[in-house]
Design a protein around this motif. Sequence first.
Motif, PDB file in Angstrom:
ATOM      1  N   ASP A 520      10.650  12.969   0.604  1.00  0.00           N
ATOM      2  CA  ASP A 520      10.147  11.619   0.851  1.00  0.00           C
ATOM      3  C   ASP A 520       9.395  11.548   2.176  1.00  0.00           C
ATOM      4  N   ASN A 521       8.245  10.899   2.147  1.00  0.00           N
ATOM      5  CA  ASN A 521       7.420  10.691   3.336  1.00  0.00           C
ATOM      6  C   ASN A 521       7.035   9.222   3.434  1.00  0.00           C
ATOM      7  N   ALA A 522       6.939   8.737   4.675  1.00  0.00           N
ATOM      8  CA  ALA A 522       6.397   7.404   4.927  1.00  0.00           C
ATOM      9  C   ALA A 522       4.913   7.549   5.249  1.00  0.00           C
ATOM     10  N   VAL A 523       4.099   6.605   4.726  1.00  0.00           N
ATOM     11  CA  VAL A 523       2.648   6.668   4.902  1.00  0.00           C
ATOM     12  C   VAL A 523       2.181   5.419   5.638  1.00  0.00           C
ATOM     13  N   GLN A 524       1.322   5.650   6.650  1.00  0.00           N
ATOM     14  CA  GLN A 524       0.650   4.551   7.329  1.00  0.00           C
ATOM     15  C   GLN A 524      -0.830   4.892   7.431  1.00  0.00           C
ATOM     16  N   ALA A 525      -1.680   3.919   7.197  1.00  0.00           N
ATOM     17  CA  ALA A 525      -3.126   4.134   7.243  1.00  0.00           C
ATOM     18  C   ALA A 525      -3.776   2.977   7.990  1.00  0.00           C
ATOM     19  N   GLY A 552      -0.094  16.651  -9.683  1.00  0.00           N
ATOM     20  CA  GLY A 552      -0.807  15.469  -9.270  1.00  0.00           C
ATOM     21  C   GLY A 552      -1.902  15.073 -10.242  1.00  0.00           C
ATOM     22  N   PRO A 553      -2.605  14.014  -9.893  1.00  0.00           N
ATOM     23  CA  PRO A 553      -2.532  13.292  -8.614  1.00  0.00           C
ATOM     24  C   PRO A 553      -1.320  12.362  -8.518  1.00  0.00           C
ATOM     25  N   LEU A 554      -0.711  12.354  -7.321  1.00  0.00           N
ATOM     26  CA  LEU A 554       0.386  11.449  -7.014  1.00  0.00           C
ATOM     27  C   LEU A 554      -0.175  10.315  -6.169  1.00  0.00           C
ATOM     28  N   GLN A 555       0.031   9.076  -6.625  1.00  0.00           N
ATOM     29  CA  GLN A 555      -0.531   7.924  -5.948  1.00  0.00           C
ATOM     30  C   GLN A 555       0.447   7.378  -4.905  1.00  0.00           C
ATOM     31  N   ALA A 556      -0.087   7.074  -3.719  1.00  0.00           N
ATOM     32  CA  ALA A 556       0.704   6.384  -2.691  1.00  0.00           C
ATOM     33  C   ALA A 556       0.499   4.887  -2.866  1.00  0.00           C
ATOM     34  N   GLU A 557       1.577   4.165  -3.101  1.00  0.00           N
ATOM     35  CA  GLU A 557       1.497   2.717  -3.341  1.00  0.00           C
ATOM     36  C   GLU A 557       1.342   1.999  -1.999  1.00  0.00           C
ATOM     37  N   LEU A 558       0.089   1.910  -1.505  1.00  0.00           N
ATOM     38  CA  LEU A 558      -0.169   1.313  -0.196  1.00  0.00           C
ATOM     39  C   LEU A 558      -0.189  -0.210  -0.293  1.00  0.00           C
ATOM     40  N   VAL A 559       0.385  -0.856   0.718  1.00  0.00           N
ATOM     41  CA  VAL A 559       0.430  -2.319   0.793  1.00  0.00           C
ATOM     42  C   VAL A 559      -0.236  -2.739   2.096  1.00  0.00           C
ATOM     43  N   ASP A 560      -1.106  -3.749   2.015  1.00  0.00           N
ATOM     44  CA  ASP A 560      -1.782  -4.263   3.205  1.00  0.00           C
ATOM     45  C   ASP A 560      -0.779  -5.040   4.056  1.00  0.00           C
ATOM     46  N   ARG A 561      -0.530  -4.548   5.286  1.00  0.00           N
ATOM     47  CA  ARG A 561       0.428  -5.188   6.176  1.00  0.00           C
ATOM     48  C   ARG A 561      -0.246  -6.070   7.213  1.00  0.00           C
ATOM     49  N   GLY A 562      -1.528  -6.326   7.041  1.00  0.00           N
ATOM     50  CA  GLY A 562      -2.229  -7.143   8.017  1.00  0.00           C
ATOM     51  C   GLY A 562      -2.630  -6.331   9.230  1.00  0.00           C
ATOM     52  N   GLY A 563      -3.649  -5.533   9.109  1.00  0.00           N
ATOM     53  CA  GLY A 563      -4.085  -4.667  10.210  1.00  0.00           C
ATOM     54  C   GLY A 563      -3.886  -3.198   9.900  1.00  0.00           C
ATOM     55  N   TYR A 564      -2.957  -2.897   9.017  1.00  0.00           N
ATOM     56  CA  TYR A 564      -2.777  -1.514   8.584  1.00  0.00           C
ATOM     57  C   TYR A 564      -2.152  -1.516   7.197  1.00  0.00           C
ATOM     58  N   THR A 569       7.637   4.993   0.742  1.00  0.00           N
ATOM     59  CA  THR A 569       8.081   6.272   0.187  1.00  0.00           C
ATOM     60  C   THR A 569       6.977   6.909  -0.632  1.00  0.00           C
ATOM     61  N   LEU A 570       6.671   8.164  -0.300  1.00  0.00           N
ATOM     62  CA  LEU A 570       5.791   9.005  -1.100  1.00  0.00           C
ATOM     63  C   LEU A 570       6.490  10.353  -1.225  1.00  0.00           C
ATOM     64  N   THR A 571       6.802  10.763  -2.439  1.00  0.00           N
ATOM     65  CA  THR A 571       7.532  12.004  -2.657  1.00  0.00           C
ATOM     66  C   THR A 571       6.558  13.132  -2.990  1.00  0.00           C
TER      67      THR A 571
END
Length: 602
Positions: A520-525, A552-564, A569-571
Amino acid sequence: MLLGALLVLLLLGGAGPASAHAALTSTDPGDGTVLRRAPARVTLTFSESVGLRDDSFRVLAPDGHRVRTGESGHADGRSETARVTLPGELGEGTYTVAWRVVSADSHPVSGAFTFSVGKPSQATAPVDTGPAEDPLTAALHKIARYLSYLAAALLVGTAAFAALCRPPDPAPLRRPLVAAWWTLLASTVALLVLRAPYEAGTGPSTALDPTALGDTLVSRPGVLLLVRLALLPPIALYLARTAHTTRTARATRTTRAARLGGRTPLAAAVGVALAVGLALTWAAAEHASAGAQVPVAMTSAVLHLLATAVWLGGLAALLTLLRAGRPAPPAAVVARFSRTAFAAVTVLVVTGVYQSWRGLGSWQALTGSTYGRLLLAKVVLVAVLLGAAAVSRRWTSALLSAPAAVPAPGRVPERVPQPAGGPPPEEPPPARPPAPDGASALRRGLRRSVLAEAVVAAVVLAVTTVLTATPPGRTAEETVRAAGAADGVRPASVTTIPFEIGGTARGTVQITLDPGRTGDNAVQAVVFGPDGSLAAVPELRLAFTLPDKDVGPLQAELVDRGGYWSANTLTLPLPGVWTMKATVRVSEVDQVSEERRIRILP
């Protein structure tokens, strides 16, 4: 033989940058990160303990000017770290940190990285991390290191040969002993003087700078070289005293020392202590002094060095006694050396296997690293050397079984009284009648095989010198993990991907994957616009593919946090080189996709 070995040394080690054995494992701030506030300090963490220089850190501002920093030191007293404090206020923009330290095994290492405050600069300052090495200084340093190894092997090995093999007339060994002692003295002084320019990567002209030389004398490598110099006078006194005792004992033939070649147990103990002390000055300054199992590694390194000296230096001593034009040494002397060499080879094999395991770390490093390939070359050369030694042992066995030389009938003259003033007696025959043709042929064959051993041994010593200046396989793997492989693949921690917005405008996406390993990895963009400020985009998608394993491809479910953007979790199930694809939708109808290869660690 020496010239050929030096040429091999230069061919193997004369090209390429200086080898550094401390791998940079992390930086704080991280390379390429964008910080909201200026950091108070910069901290580097390495794979082993490092020594700091006065110029270990240079911090360059966005305009290229050097930032005034505090003194460098170790973070929280940990020797594997380097830290420097920054001034209270740093302006907005990208800063470059150039660093240079000395690894625990005495080799310098340098590099650079960047971080930004507020937003990245449009153009970063050009970075000059300083030369990796000066070619002339590096060449002189390598030659001095090789000569010191060669001289130590001759000095210890010749003395051990005289003590253990007990040749009837050790006088011919005096010249190689004296030459080895002076060569070791000169090469050690050269290493001490060249230490400062070698660490700084400057030319030999800076070697006699008083300040730099003073810093060398209090550094760890400098102290060890001073200890080596301090051991040389007692060694000279010991050799002179034992030589005098040997001559006296052989003249009287009335003491036990005569039967032992003039050496008492106390003298033998002193000789062993001096040899061990000399070997420690190398072991404490090279691979054994850093990494895992240091006490065991130091013991192994000392035994390895001494066994090498007893074998290779003994070969040179035997070759000296077998030289054409000299009375051949008794077969018993050759037999004693054969047994001594066998014991030395046994120690070499045991310690060599341990040191190879400790240095490589994995089977892949045997062919996938410079250290492993050099080690394979050394193994092949040692196998050739053992083959030559086996031939020498066969010659020795044949010599031992050959009939002893006896005077031919009628060759021993009788004493015939002569009247006073009478004619002088005929010229007496040689005091030592020549050996039969068979024994002479055996000695010639032995001399040739020992010469072949000595030549191959000199080349092995050259390869060993290069090997000690090459990062071990374990360190090379850590370097790949920390700084990326040679193909440009970086470990997955912070990755910056540029993308085109339209025309010549370009933005960037800074993606952080924590911890960048399997599982498991945490993703920030974070998305930055052309001016380096935060940018809002309608959509950001990340997909990960492992082509080698067809995953793959394995998708990272990114959520807009307001600025990033983030995903909790990305496995990522497998280690390897993954392809990370970032898709940025810059408008309701336009989107841009870019890919980067990243390394996921186990």
